[in-house]
Design a protein around this motif. Structure first.
Motif, short mmCIF file in Angstrom:
data_model
loop_
_atom_site.label_atom_id
_atom_site.label_comp_id
_atom_site.label_asym_id
_atom_site.label_seq_id
_atom_site.Cartn_x
_atom_site.Cartn_y
_atom_site.Cartn_z
N ARG A 1 0.78 -1.30 -0.04
CA ARG A 1 -0.14 0.03 -0.09
C ARG A 1 0.83 1.32 -0.20
NH1 ARG A 1 2.38 2.17 3.86
NH2 ARG A 1 0.60 3.59 3.53
N ALA B 1 1.09 4.83 -1.93
CA ALA B 1 0.08 5.66 -4.05
C ALA B 1 1.74 5.12 -5.00
CB ALA B 1 0.02 7.10 -4.03
N ASP C 1 -2.79 10.64 -2.25
CA ASP C 1 -2.57 9.16 -3.45
C ASP C 1 -3.12 10.53 -4.79
OD1 ASP C 1 -2.75 8.24 -0.33
OD2 ASP C 1 -2.99 6.72 -1.79
N ARG D 1 -6.91 -0.48 -6.87
CA ARG D 1 -7.29 0.64 -5.71
C ARG D 1 -7.51 1.86 -6.96
NH1 ARG D 1 -3.94 0.99 -0.35
NH2 ARG D 1 -6.22 2.03 -0.03
N GLN E 1 -2.20 2.22 9.93
CA GLN E 1 -0.88 2.20 9.34
C GLN E 1 0.10 3.31 10.01
OE1 GLN E 1 -3.62 2.78 8.11
NE2 GLN E 1 -4.00 2.34 5.88
N ASN F 1 -6.31 12.21 -0.35
CA ASN F 1 -4.52 11.41 1.30
C ASN F 1 -6.23 10.87 2.00
OD1 ASN F 1 -2.23 10.55 1.88
ND2 ASN F 1 -2.65 11.68 3.46
N LYS F 2 -4.59 10.07 2.76
CA LYS F 2 -5.37 8.75 3.91
C LYS F 2 -6.70 9.64 4.52
CE LYS F 2 -5.64 5.68 4.37
NZ LYS F 2 -6.25 4.35 3.87
O1 MRU Z 1 -4.81 2.98 1.72
P1 MRU Z 1 -3.25 3.24 1.70
O2 MRU Z 1 -1.71 2.17 2.93
O3 MRU Z 1 -2.45 2.71 0.91
O4 MRU Z 1 -2.56 4.80 2.05
C1 MRU Z 1 -1.84 5.65 2.04
C2 MRU Z 1 -1.38 7.02 2.12
O5 MRU Z 1 -2.83 7.58 2.26
C3 MRU Z 1 -0.01 7.63 2.16
O6 MRU Z 1 -0.46 8.68 3.03
C4 MRU Z 1 0.11 8.47 0.47
O7 MRU Z 1 -0.22 6.74 -0.25
C5 MRU Z 1 1.35 8.59 0.67
S1 MRU Z 1 2.20 7.48 0.22
C6 MRU Z 1 3.87 7.93 0.26
#
Ligand code: MRU
Length: 334
Positions: A52, A54, A226, A86, A185, A236-237
């Protein structure tokens, strides 16, 4: 894939005929490597969150397409299945488009391109980390969300890369990271990476952010992305937008750190970014243990949109944009 440092955490290893994926669902308790032998194995690893972040899922998808080429599968169909794994992280589409644009099914050519994406990502992270760290005054306290470190990228990380570099500079007086419900995470991955690096950090519940900022001066909220729309709106998350609003309320600045592959100039603003919705069980249970009453309904968007107006600095390997807007984003990406 060549590791730049013997200690570097790596989420992926290309083995010549298959892709090894570090199963991030098992971290930090166990380090288990999955063997992906075809494109569908890779798509399943991405959809199932074994890999996981991006940039990491973009790189994994590129190697997934290499596996399809090695199996003489139709590449367009394989790319479509990988891309569907995704929906929010545009790095997936970007990496697959880069391989498809070569117009070949020659696996040797495609593997070289996938490797180039990996190598460039690491270099871009190191460049962004310098740009971002230079924005941080000595003695600053920072907060980050989710995991944007080596596990989410080819190495060093995006937002966490800025924190690593700022820490190495001696600029940081404190590092906080959220637990990042529901996948944790932050608690499982970011806290683990920071601990391995010897960077002291404190974990907070997502809901503790206002109390943290009321009692401690936090200078910067530093997050990844993302997908960044043409006007600078950032996906983003889930929880990032809440953190940005609270940060602004307490005078902390907001830094978004992402490589150019995360920018989507075809999407005018955040309202057009697809937000991944995942199953209710991710909220109603934790690792198989029921938490909420059985059968309860849930709303589980796993990303949110922070408007560009709530971002103070947008950092990519091409430079820094302060107070982002469409004109500045277009100029940086030109
Ligand atoms: O659902 P995830 O764990 O893939 O989400 C990840 C994030 O939201 C990160 O902040 C984003 O991908 C940037 S990672 C360098």
């Amino acid at each position: 894939m060549s590791a730049p440092s013997p200690n570097l955490v790596q989420p992926l290893r290309w083995q010549g005929d298959h892709l090894q994926v570090l199963d991030q669902r098992q971290l930090p308790q166990s380090e288990i490597w999955l063997q992906c032998r075809n494109a569908d194995d890779v798509a399943a690893a991405i959809h199932g969150m074994a890999v996981r972040g991006a940039p990491a899922i973009g790189i994994a998808a590129a190697f997934g397409l290499v596996l399809a080429a090695r199996a003489s599968e139709p590449l367009a169909a394989a790319a479509q299945r990988l891309n569907a794994a995704r929906p929010t992280a545009v790095n997936l589409r970007w990496a697959l488009a880069r391989l498809m644009a070569l117009g070949t099914a020659d696996a040797a050519v495609l593997v070289a391109e996938a490797q180039a994406i990996f190598d460039e990502d690491l270099q871009q992270n190191l460049t962004m980390a310098r740009f971002g760290a230079d924005l941080i005054e000595a003695g600053s306290r920072v907060l980050t969300h989710c995991n944007t470190g080596a596990l989410a990228t080819a190495g060093h990380g995006t937002a966490l890369g800025v924190i690593r570099t700022a820490w190495a500079d001696g600029r940081l007086a404190g590092v906080y990271n959220t637990e990042t419900r529901p996948w944790m995470q932050g608690a499982r991955l970011t806290a683990w990476e920071l601990q391995r690096e010897g960077i002291p950090s404190r974990l907070i519940a997502d809901a503790a952010v206002a109390e943290l900022m009321r009692t401690e001066r936090i200078d910067w909220l530093i997050v990844g992305a993302d997908r960044i729309a043409a006007n600078g709106d950032t996906a983003n998350k889930i929880g990032t937008h809440t953190l940005a609003i609270v940060a602004r309320a307490f005078g902390a600045r907001v830094m978004v750190v992402a490589p150019s592959g995360t920018f989507d100039l075809e999407t005018a603003d955040g309202s057009a970014i697809p937000i991944e919705q995942r199953g209710a069980e991710e909220l109603t249970a934790y690792r198989g243990q029921q938490v909420a009453p059985a059968g309860v309904a849930a709303f589980n968007p796993v990303f949110d949109i922070t408007p560009a107006t709530r971002v103070d600095a947008l950092v990519s390997e091409r430079g820094v944009i302060r107070d982002p807007d469409a004109t500045k984003v277009r100029a940086m990406m030109a």
